[in-house]
Scaffold this active site. Structure first.
Site, short mmCIF file in Angstrom:
data_model
loop_
_atom_site.label_atom_id
_atom_site.label_comp_id
_atom_site.label_asym_id
_atom_site.label_seq_id
_atom_site.Cartn_x
_atom_site.Cartn_y
_atom_site.Cartn_z
N ASP A 67 18.23 39.30 43.93
CA ASP A 67 18.27 38.59 45.21
C ASP A 67 17.15 37.55 45.29
O ASP A 67 17.17 36.68 46.17
CB ASP A 67 18.10 39.58 46.38
N LYS A 95 31.02 42.45 46.21
CA LYS A 95 30.06 42.22 45.13
C LYS A 95 30.44 43.05 43.91
O LYS A 95 30.46 42.54 42.79
CB LYS A 95 28.64 42.58 45.60
N GLN A 101 21.03 46.10 49.94
CA GLN A 101 21.76 45.39 50.99
C GLN A 101 20.99 45.44 52.30
O GLN A 101 20.60 46.51 52.76
CB GLN A 101 23.16 46.03 51.16
#
Ligand code: NDP
Length: 282
Positions: free
Chosen positions: A117, A50, A94
């Protein structure tokens, strides 16, 4: 008949290039911060990828690494700091988190305007209301693959296999917003094979290696395989038995190289979307 392969690598590369072109014209550098708690090896790889993809697209990305024993209060303090930092446009925690930290508490602490997200309840609610919002990256990537493959959705019977908050539910909301007639199947569905056979578009997100067999698929269906599973022999496979399915389907995504590359590319797009919206409002 052999299905057309929907090339996620290529579509993702095009999306990354368009994000890079957008960041180059912004006049500021969007900031993305990934918070990684613990040392799960798979998470470390995702986070590194990422960071690398974001930086290549003109996004200032960095990872905050916290030890596995970090308390929930300490993670919440980090989030509060990032919420207050004007240079940070996107925050991603995460998952999974260590057991002493409630994922829900952490997700709800993220400023919804920085929630790249798309997991914050405000963004989830907006998605289900059909209002433009930050949308979870994997289902957003699936929609882009369907568009790139020229798959019509209006009035089409779509089946989403899996009802997780990360993939299945937002996927169903996006397909509904695109005017598909959507069924959500899960582990309590009575006759999964029969449900699948009715689908003109089938999105599989179950996390069961090659569970969807060729004879579950309607001839001419478009099959999107979200699954990423490591088989006992070490091979990386999807939730769909790819070779069997490709003999029946009109189009199918490969694993790897289908949905996977889209997820990170959509994260970059969400970061720029969040930056543009927040900075315009500031
Ligand atoms: P979850 O485990 O959170 O959800 C799985 C869903 O599948 C649940 O709704 C579950 O039903 C359903 N399910 C499980 N077993 C069966 C079964 N035997 N029959 C019918 N339904 C079943 O997984 P995720 O949604 O997070 O991920 C799904 C897959 O997608 C995984 O392979 C994951 O690795 C992959 N993935 C890939 C990403 C990418 O970037 N390409 C990103 C995210 C995930 P129930 O709700 O009833 O338990």
């Amino acid at each position: 008949m052999s299905a057309r392969i929907i090339d996620g690598k290529q579509v993702a590369a095009e999306l990354r290039a368009s994000v890079a072109a957008r960041t180059a014209g912004l006049g500021y550098t969007p900031g993305l911060v990934v918070v990684l708690v613990g040392d799960d090896p798979a998470s470390s790889v995702y986070v590194r990828n990422k960071d690398r993809a974001a930086n290549a697209a003109g996004i200032a990305a960095r990872t905050i690494r916290l030890p596995a024993a970090t308390t929930e209060a300490a993670v919440l303090a980090v989030i509060a700091g990032l919420n207050a930092d004007a240079a940070v446009d996107g925050i991603l925690v995460q998952l999974p988190l260590p057991p002493q930290i409630r994922a829900r508490a952490v997700i709800e602490a993220i400023d919804p305007a920085k929630d790249v997200d798309g997991f914050h309840p405000i963004n989830v609610g907006r998605l289900h209301d059909g209002v433009a919002s930050l949308v979870p990256c994997t289902p957003l990537g699936v929609m882009k693959l369907l568009a790139a493959s020229g798959t019509p959705l209006r009035g089409v019977r779509a089946l989403v296999l899996g009802r997780s908050a990360i993939v299945g539910k937002p996927m169903a909301a996006l397909l509904t917003a695109a005017d598909a007639t959507v069924t959500i199947a899960h582990s309590r569905t009575a006759d999964l094979a029969a449900e699948c056979r009715r689908a003109e578009v089938l999105v599989a997100a179950v996390g069961r290696p090659e569970m969807v067999r060729g004879d579950w698929i309607a001839p001419g269906a478009v099959v999107i395989d979200v699954g990423i599973n490591r088989r006992a022999d070490g091979a990386l496979v999807g939730d769909v038995a790819g070779a069997e399915a490709a003999r029946v389907a009109a189009a199918i995504t490969p694993v790897p190289g289908g949905v996977g590359p889209m997820t990170i590319a959509c994260l970059l797009e969400n970061t720029v979307t969040a930056a543009a919206a927040r900075r315009a409002a500031a």
